[in-house]
Design an enzyme around this catalytic site. Structure first.
Site, PDB file in Angstrom:
ATOM      1  N   GLU A  80      12.480 -12.891 -65.814  1.00  0.00           N
ATOM      2  CA  GLU A  80      11.913 -11.989 -65.033  1.00  0.00           C
ATOM      3  C   GLU A  80      11.188 -12.824 -63.838  1.00  0.00           C
ATOM      4  O   GLU A  80      11.478 -12.675 -62.576  1.00  0.00           O
ATOM      5  CB  GLU A  80      10.726 -10.988 -65.579  1.00  0.00           C
ATOM      6  N   ASP A  81      10.346 -13.610 -64.495  1.00  0.00           N
ATOM      7  CA  ASP A  81       9.454 -14.345 -63.267  1.00  0.00           C
ATOM      8  C   ASP A  81       9.645 -15.810 -62.874  1.00  0.00           C
ATOM      9  O   ASP A  81       8.977 -16.325 -62.315  1.00  0.00           O
ATOM     10  CB  ASP A  81       8.093 -14.341 -63.931  1.00  0.00           C
TER      11      ASP A  81
END
Ligand code: MN
Length: 746
Positions: A80-81
Site C-alpha cells: 500500500e505505502d
C-alpha cells in the site's frame, strides 16, 4: 544497541520461543526489507514508520500465529505505502506471505461510509469473505489495535472515524473469533474517543476507588485460594475489575451510576480439567450466596465463538456481588485468544466437542478437519469459505449489498428497487460498463444506469438473474404490463363460471352488494379480480364459490334484520363482512362519551377511546376495534396494531368502520417522536417553540443517544390533523432536528 534493532530482537525471541527451528534469517530479512521500503517515512508521532509494522508483528506473535503471519505483519503496509509489489514479496518470502500481505492490503482499501447497523453486519461479512484466509483478518485486527493504541496523534475527526469503525467492525469481529482480550482493548480505546467525557468519568471514578477495589479483590481471592487448598484443588485464582466499556454499557443501558452497577468485579478460577470446574463451582456456591438465575454452563453448551466456562454470580459477606468464571487452561487460552489459540493449543482443542447451536459452522469444520492433519495442512484448511454462497458489493454511495454468489448487475438493480431494475439501461462495475451477465465480485462498486424511456426487463433477464428477488420482480412486471390482456381473459373465465353457477352478473354489481362481495374475494375492484384470474393468481371457480357463499349470507342477513326491526331491543349487531355476532350492549347508552367526535358504523355514537399506541386526531383515517368491556378503541388506519396481517382471525368481527364527525372535544392528545442532533438547550428550544405556538404539551422527555443524537418524546394536545401538521412543521424548523414522526405501534 539501536532501539529499533532492539525491538526486532525482542520480536525474534518471542517467535523463537514458540517456533521450533525458526529460520531467523528469513525473519530478519523481512524486517530489513520493510525497514528499507519504509525508509524516510514517519508516523504521525514522529517516529520512524517501521515502528508500526514491528509493533503489529509483535501483537501477532503474542497471539502465537505462525511465522508466515509474523512476516506478513512486518510487510503489511509495503504494497500500500511503498514501491514493493506482490511479485517481489512472493519471490523473496514465498507465495503464502505475499497472499497474506495482499489480503491485508485489500481490507485496508475498503472504505466505510454507511453507519446503519444492518450495513455494519454486511461490512463485517464482506471483510471476512474478502479475507479468504482467516490469518488476514487476524493480522488486520492487530494492525487496527496498534493504530488505536497510537490514535492520540491523529486529528479529532480521524480519531472519531476510526474509533467508530473499530467499535462497529473490528471489535465485533474479534468477538466472533473469540478473542476477548483484544476485543476489550479495542472497545476501551474506541470509547475513549467516541465519548471522552463518559470514558474519563469512569476511569477517574475507578482509579479514585482503586485502593478499595484492590482490597476487595485481594480478600476474595485469598478466601477462594485458601478453600481450594483445603479441597486439594490445584488452580490459579485472580480477580479483576471489569473493563471500562462493559461498565459504560451497563451504566448506559440501565441508566445507573457507577455505585448502582450490579457486578463490577469478575474472578477467574483456572483448573486442570473439566470435573474440577464443577468441583470449584460447588465450593464457590458453598462459600458465597449464589444470585438466582445467573449461573450459566458454557462448558456443556459453548458459545458460537467457541467460548467455554462456567459463570456464576455470588454475593460475599460484604454484600457485594461479583462474578466467578471457572474454566480449564485450554478454555482460558481459547477465551483470551479465540481462533488464534489453535496455533497455541492445537492438540487440546481438537478433542473438544462443540455445541450443536454453533452458528459459525466453519469453526466446527475447522476443528474437525484439524484432528488428523499436520501443521501445514492445518494452515491450508484455514482458507475461509464461510460466505461462499454470498457476494458483497458496494453501491456508489458506499452502502453494502449482500447478493447470492454469481449475482449479476440485474440482481443488484432489483435489490435496490424494482423501479431501478425496470428502468435499467446499463451497468457499470468499478467505473466500467459491463454486460448484464457479468458476475459480481466481493468489493465491486456497482452502478446502475436508468432511463425513463427504458422498455423494461426482457424475458432473457429471467435466465441471467441469480436471485429469486430479481426474478420475482421481473415476473411481476410482465404480469402488470399485460394487465389489459389479463383482465379480458379473466373476465371471460369469470363470467362463464358465473353463468355456470346460475348467478346473474347484475346481482353482484348492485351498489349495496358489490363492496361486501369484493371484500369476500379480497380485491379492491372487479378489474383486479379479473386480472388476477387472467394471470393465474386465483381461479374463476374459487372466486365464484366465495361469491355464492357471500350472496347467501347477505340474504340471511336481510331476513334477520327484518325480524329484528320488529322487536324493540336488539342486543347484537352483525358487523358487515362477518357472520359472527358481537355483543354490543356495553357500548350503548353512555351519553357523556358521545362527543368523542367518532361515529361507529352501525352503532352511531357510543363509548369510544383512542388507542394509546397511535393516538389518532381528527382528520386521520381511522378504524375501530370493539374491546371486551371498554367500548370501541379507535386506531389510526396505518397503525401496525390495526394492520390486517396483525389482526387475529377470531377477532375479525370486532374490527369496525368508524369515522370522524364534528367533535365537541376541544383537544386530542397525540404523541410525537423527534430525532435531533444532541445539543445544549435542545429541550428548552422545543418547549419554547411549542409554547410560542400555544400548543398544550402534556409530556416531554429527552434521551441522549451514544452517537451524538437525541430522541425526544412529546405528547401534545391538538384540535385536528391540520394543527398537528403545523406543530410538526414547527418542530422540524428547530435547529438540529432532522426527523419528526408520529408514534405508532406497541
Ligand atoms: Mn498498518
Amino acid at each position: 544497541m539501536d532501539p529499533i534493532l532492539e525491538r526486532y530482537q525482542a520480536l525474534e525471541d518471542k517467535v523463537a520461543a514458540y517456533t521450533p527451528n525458526l529460520d531467523t534469517k528469513r525473519l530478519f530479512d523481512a524486517f530489513t526489507y520493510a525497514d528499507t521500503e519504509h525508509h524516510g517515512q514517519l508516523r504521525k508521532s514522529g517516529e520512524p514508520y517501521i515502528i508500526h509494522p514491528l509493533a503489529v508483528a509483535d501483537i501477532v506473535a503474542d497471539l502465537g500465529l505462525d511465522v508466515d503471519s509474523v512476516i506478513a505483519a512486518l510487510l503489511h503496509d509495503c504494497i500500500e505505502d511503498t514501491d514493493a509489489t506482490h511479485e517481489e514479496i512472493a519471490k523473496k518470502f514465498g507465495k503464502s506471505v505475499a497472499e497474506l500481505v495482499e489480503g491485508v492490503t485489500k481490507l485496508t482499501r475498503v472504505q466505510y461510509v454507511s453507519k446503519e447497523e444492518e450495513q455494519m453486519e454486511n461490512l463485517r461479512k464482506m471483510l471476512m469473505a474478502m479475507a479468504h484466509d482467516i490469518r488476514v483478518i487476524l493480522i488486520k485486527i492487530c494492525d487496527r489495535l496498534h493504530n488505536m493504541r497510537t490514535m492520540e496523534y491523529q486529528s479529532p475527526r480521524k480519531q472519531r472515524e476510526k474509533s467508530l469503525e473499530t467499535m462497529e467492525i473490528y471489535a465485533p469481529l474479534a468477538h466472533r473469533l473469540g478473542m476477548q482480550k483484544l476485543k476489550w482493548e479495542l472497545e476501551d480505546l474506541s470509547l475513549r474517543y467516541l465519548d471522552p467525557v463518559g470514558y474519563k468519568e469512569i476511569e477517574e471514578e475507578m482509579s479514585a476507588r482503586s485502593a478499595a477495589h484492590e482490597e476487595f479483590l485481594a480478600s476474595i481471592q485469598l478466601r477462594i485460594q485458601q478453600r481450594m487448598e483445603q479441597e486439594g484443588i490445584r488452580c490459579k485464582v485472580y480477580g479483576r475489575v471489569k473493563h471500562t466499556y462493559s461498565i459504560y454499557r451497563k451504566m448506559f443501558a440501565q441508566n445507573k451510576t457507577l455505585d448502582e452497577i450490579f457486578d463490577l468485579y469478575a474472578f477467574r478460577v483456572i483448573v486442570d480439567d473439566i470435573p474440577e470446574c464443577y468441583n470449584v463451582l460447588g465450593c464457590i456456591h458453598d462459600m458465597f450466596k449464589p444470585v438466582l438465575g445467573r449461573f450459566k454452563d458454557y462448558i456443556g453448551t459453548p458459545k458460537p465463538n467457541m467460548y467455554q466456562s462456567l459463570h456464576t454470580t455470588v454475593i460475599g459477606r460484604e454484600g457485594i456481588p461479583f462474578e466467578v468464571q471457572i474454566r480449564t487452561w485450554e478454555m482460558h487460552q481459547t477465551a483470551e485468544y479465540g481462533i488464534a489459540a489453535h496455533w497455541k493449543y492445537k492438540q487440546g482443542m481438537a478433542n473438544k466437542k462443540l455445541g450443536s447451536e454453533v452458528d459459525f459452522e466453519w469453526v466446527r469444520k475447522l476443528l474437525e478437519s484439524q484432528q488428523d492433519t499436520d501443521a501445514e495442512e492445518f494452515v491450508r484448511t484455514l482458507k475461509v469459505d464461510m460466505f461462499s454462497d454470498e457476494v458483497f458489493v458496494f453501491t456508489p454511495n458506499g452502502d453494502v449489498k449482500s447478493l447470492p454468489a454469481g449475482a449479476t448487475p440485474i440482481d443488484f438493480a432489483y435489490n435496490i428497487h424494482s423501479a431501478v431494475g425496470n428502468s435499467m439501461v446499463g451497468a457499470r462495475v468499478n467505473g466500467r460498463m459491463v454486460p448484464y451477465d457479468t458476475h459480481l465480485k466481493n468489493g465491486d462498486i456497482v452502478e446502475v444506469l436508468t432511463s425513463k424511456a427504458a422498455k423494461g426487463p426482457s424475458r432473457d433477464w429471467l435466465k441471467i438473474a441469480k436471485s429469486n428477488e430479481a426474478r420475482n420482480k421481473i415476473r411481476q412486471w410482465f404480469k402488470r404490463e399485460r394487465r389489459e390482456e389479463n383482465i379480458a381473459t379473466g373476465r371471460a373465465l369469470f363470467e362463464s363460471e358465473l353463468k355456470h353457477a346460475k348467478i346473474p352478473l347484475s346481482s353482484i354489481t348492485a351498489e349495496d352488494v358489490l363492496p361486501s362481495i369484493l371484500r369476500k374475494v379480497r380485491f379492491g375492484t372487479l378489474d383486479e379480480l379479473y386480472a388476477s384470474i387472467g394471470y393465474g393468481g386465483t381461479t374463476a371457480v374459487k372466486s365464484v364459490a366465495r361469491i355464492k357463499d357471500e350472496l347467501l349470507r347477505l340474504g340471511r342477513l336481510k331476513a334477520e334484520k327484518a325480524a329484528a326491526s320488529s322487536r324493540t331491543t336488539a342486543e347484537s349487531v352483525i358487523v358487515p363482512g362477518t357472520a359472527a355476532p358481537v355483543d354490543v350492549s356495553q357500548l350503548k347508552g353512555s351519553n357523556k362519551h358521545t362527543d368523542s367526535g367518532i361515529i361507529v358504523e352501525g352503532l352511531g355514537n357510543c363509548l369510544v377511546k383512542f388507542a394509546k399506541c397511535c393516538t389518532p386526531v381528527p382528520g386521520d383515517p381511522v378504524i375501530g376495534f370493539i374491546t371486551r368491556g371498554y367500548g370501541v378503541s379507535v386506531h389510526r388506519a396505518d397503525c401496525p396494531n390495526a394492520a390486517p396481517e396483525n389482526r387475529k382471525p377470531e377477532e375479525a368481527a370486532r374490527w369496525v368502520r368508524v369515522s370522524w364527525v364534528d367533535s365537541k372535544l376541544p383537544n386530542y392528545r397525540t404523541a410525537l417522536e423527534v430525532a435531533s442532533k444532541d445539543r445544549d438547550n435542545l429541550t428548552l428550544d422545543v418547549a419554547m417553540a411549542l409554547s410560542a405556538a400555544k400548543v398544550k404539551v402534556s409530556a416531554l422527555s429527552a434521551r441522549s443517544m451514544p452517537d451524538g443524537h437525541a430522541i425526544l418524546r412529546i405528547e401534545v394536545e391538538v384540535r385536528d390533523k391540520e394543527e398537528l401538521a403545523s406543530v410538526i412543521n414547527k418542530l422540524n424548523n428547530i435547529q438540529g432536528v432532522y426527523h419528526v414522526a408520529r408514534m405508532t405501534g406497541k
